[in-house]
Design an enzyme around this catalytic site. Structure first.
Site, PDB file in Angstrom:
ATOM      1  N   GLN A 123       0.986  -1.372  -0.097  1.00 42.20           N
ATOM      2  CA  GLN A 123      -0.080  -0.009  -0.163  1.00 42.20           C
ATOM      3  C   GLN A 123       0.890   1.023  -0.063  1.00 42.20           C
ATOM      4  O   GLN A 123       0.384   2.473  -0.175  1.00 42.20           O
ATOM      5  CB  GLN A 123      -0.788   0.114   1.311  1.00 42.20           C
ATOM      6  CG  GLN A 123      -0.534   0.344   2.466  1.00 42.20           C
ATOM      7  CD  GLN A 123      -1.183  -0.022   3.622  1.00 42.20           C
ATOM      8  OE1 GLN A 123      -1.629  -1.158   3.920  1.00 42.20           O
ATOM      9  NE2 GLN A 123      -1.587   1.050   4.377  1.00 42.20           N
ATOM     10  N   HIS A 156      -5.840  -1.243  11.577  1.00 43.42           N
ATOM     11  CA  HIS A 156      -5.206  -1.659  10.283  1.00 43.42           C
ATOM     12  C   HIS A 156      -5.892  -3.031  10.137  1.00 43.42           C
ATOM     13  O   HIS A 156      -6.408  -3.596  11.041  1.00 43.42           O
ATOM     14  CB  HIS A 156      -3.739  -1.963  10.838  1.00 43.42           C
ATOM     15  CG  HIS A 156      -2.925  -2.572   9.606  1.00 43.42           C
ATOM     16  ND1 HIS A 156      -2.669  -1.697   8.534  1.00 43.42           N
ATOM     17  CD2 HIS A 156      -2.156  -3.696   9.543  1.00 43.42           C
ATOM     18  CE1 HIS A 156      -1.868  -2.411   7.629  1.00 43.42           C
ATOM     19  NE2 HIS A 156      -1.463  -3.609   7.772  1.00 43.42           N
ATOM     20  N   CYS A 180      -4.994   0.027   3.850  1.00 43.42           N
ATOM     21  CA  CYS A 180      -5.214  -1.336   4.291  1.00 43.42           C
ATOM     22  C   CYS A 180      -6.132  -2.131   4.084  1.00 43.42           C
ATOM     23  O   CYS A 180      -6.187  -3.393   3.593  1.00 43.42           O
ATOM     24  CB  CYS A 180      -4.351  -1.232   5.518  1.00 43.42           C
ATOM     25  SG  CYS A 180      -5.360  -0.292   6.724  1.00 43.42           S
ATOM     26  N   ASN A 218      -0.147  -9.290   5.186  1.00 43.65           N
ATOM     27  CA  ASN A 218       0.023  -7.834   5.398  1.00 43.65           C
ATOM     28  C   ASN A 218       0.229  -7.052   3.928  1.00 43.65           C
ATOM     29  O   ASN A 218       0.301  -7.995   2.791  1.00 43.65           O
ATOM     30  CB  ASN A 218       1.032  -7.435   6.001  1.00 43.65           C
ATOM     31  CG  ASN A 218       0.764  -6.201   6.881  1.00 43.65           C
ATOM     32  OD1 ASN A 218      -0.190  -5.490   6.567  1.00 43.65           O
ATOM     33  ND2 ASN A 218       1.597  -5.891   7.895  1.00 43.65           N
TER      34      ASN A 218
END
Length: 443
Positions: free
Chosen positions: A64, A364, A70, A385
């Site tokens: 990102q 997040h 996110c 992630n």
């Protein structure tokens, strides 16, 4: 009666420090290395090896970059995973820039309407102050991305690639928020002057036209029709012509997004389990999917995530990633740092206390792609992630089960995994929470 700190108290505090034999050693360590390095527990790291009994192959991680997308990356990644498997496209990505454009455009309209709805309140009122603090931002919720996709569809990244501003969003955010606040002044003045609704909406339309132009300059013009040309992992050539973002979603993802619901764990007194909640003034697409959470116990929360993983599908989730985590090593564990031992102070708080007193909230969103089950119980979780492949294990993190208990707040699962009782609870009309409730935090 309040009391100031006295010099006698300070002398006592210094005397207490002087009598501690370890004080100078700790002082040298913390002043030289910082709190985290001085309190890190290496042994805790050894308990979070990246090996899992259920481990979905989801390909490479995304990045990102310097943006707060996110939640968007995580949601599009869950869709990418099923698409990649079906069409042999392991290295494929959906366009985060396309959904970013429409999210910001819709958030502008959502903001304007909230300004009009609160125009009779003073600027010092808590709701108006809340609105003006952040007119729009990069963050969001699962339901907000669903609202975007249901209205605008999605496209491959190759069709609407990243731009400077999508990957580094601070400049467009500050400029757009300046415009939105300026427009708020005018809209409130129009209401105060008794201007007709039609005239106000006409002025708002001109404001939205300016927002659209700003976003087109920053992110590029959003596509409406396109041809998609690609080679799959087997080097086979494909071309699909005259697609729309909506037809692309239907053909290549094909999910019924109404089947995917938000499950939260918020063990606070004001949110009884097995009931649903929404948040006032939180959303993006006016008239679109509302943000709606079903609050459940942590045991139910984890079992729903496990069921979806066992069915071969990854899980979008929201957490407080900055709590007790090593970003570089990709480890999230409650014992990774021992700050309380380092300072000899009690730093313990319950999950409910952290929520009620502002110590923690969802910051997040990522994707759960695996879990390690021992005797049927989870011990650690594999996390994809969106910070690129230079952190963790090629971008993947390990989350201990104890960390999930304390710092995970939301998962998104298919309704088919809910029990009949939870399905009935999820169908309820939600209780409306205040705009500043922690469950309204944007990932």
């Amino acid at each position: 009666m309040s009391k100031a700190i006295s010099m006698n108290q300070i002398a006592n505090f210094q005397a207490d420090l002087d009598q501690r034999p370890e004080a100078k050693v700790i002082e040298r360590s913390v002043t030289k290395n910082g709190i985290l390095a001085s309190s890190q527990d290496i042994q805790a790291m050894s308990q979070t090896t990246p090996v899992f009994s259920i481990d979905l192959d989801t390909g490479d991680v995304a990045n990102q970059k310097q943006s707060g997308r996110c939640w968007m990356f995580a949601a599009l990644n869950t869709m990418r995973h099923s698409l990649a498997e079906k069409f042999n496209l392991k290295h494929f990505e959906l366009s985060q820039n396309y959904t970013f454009f429409w999210d910001k455009f819709e958030k502008a309209n959502y903001f304007y309407e909230n300004v009009l709805a609160t125009a009779d309140q003073a600027t010092s009122s808590r709701k108006v102050a809340w609105l003006m603090t952040t007119p729009q931002q990069d963050g969001g919720q699962w339901d907000m991305l669903v609202a975007i996709i249901q209205k605008y569809g999605i496209v491959p990244k190759s069709v609407m690639p990243e731009t400077y501003n999508s990957s580094k969003s601070a400049e467009i955010n500050s400029t757009l928020n300046l415009k939105l606040r300026k427009d708020a002044v005018e809209l409130r003045e129009l209401v105060a002057a008794g201007t007709s609704d039609d005239a106000i909406q006409e002025r708002k339309e001109k404001m939205l036209n300016e927002v659209y132009r700003m976003l087109a300059y920053a992110f590029g013009e959003p596509v409406s029709h396109f041809d998609w040309e690609y080679r799959d992992d087997k080097k086979q050539y494909h071309i699909d012509q005259n697609l729309t973002p909506q037809s692309f979603f239907e053909k290549y993802v094909g999910w019924n997004l109404d089947d995917y619901v938000s499950i939260i764990n918020a063990p606070t007194d004001d949110k009884p389990y097995n009931h649903t909640y929404t948040i006032e003034m939180l959303g993006n697409v006016l008239g679109g999917r509302e943000v709606k959470h079903l609050n459940v116990s942590m045991a139910d929360f984890k079992q729903l995530a496990i069921k979806q993983l066992q069915a071969g599908q990854s899980v979008w989730f929201g957490c407080d990633v900055g709590q007790s985590s090593d970003r570089q090593k990709g480890v999230m564990a409650t014992d990774v740092y021992s700050k309380d031992e380092l300072f000899d102070v009690d730093l313990s708080m319950s999950k409910a206390e952290r929520l009620d007193y502002g110590e923690s909230l969802m910051t997040h969103a990522m994707v759960i792609t695996g879990v390690d089950l021992v005797d049927g119980q989870p011990t650690k979780w594999k996390v994809e992630n969106s910070w690129g492949d230079k952190v963790g294990t090629k971008g993947f993190f390990v989350m201990s089960d104890a960390w999930m208990d304390e710092y995970c707040y939301q998962v998104v699962v298919n309704k088919e995994f809910l029990s009949d009782d939870l399905k009935a609870a999820q169908a309820e009309e939600p209780t409306v929470l205040a705009p500043w409730d922690p469950m309204g935090a944007l990932a």
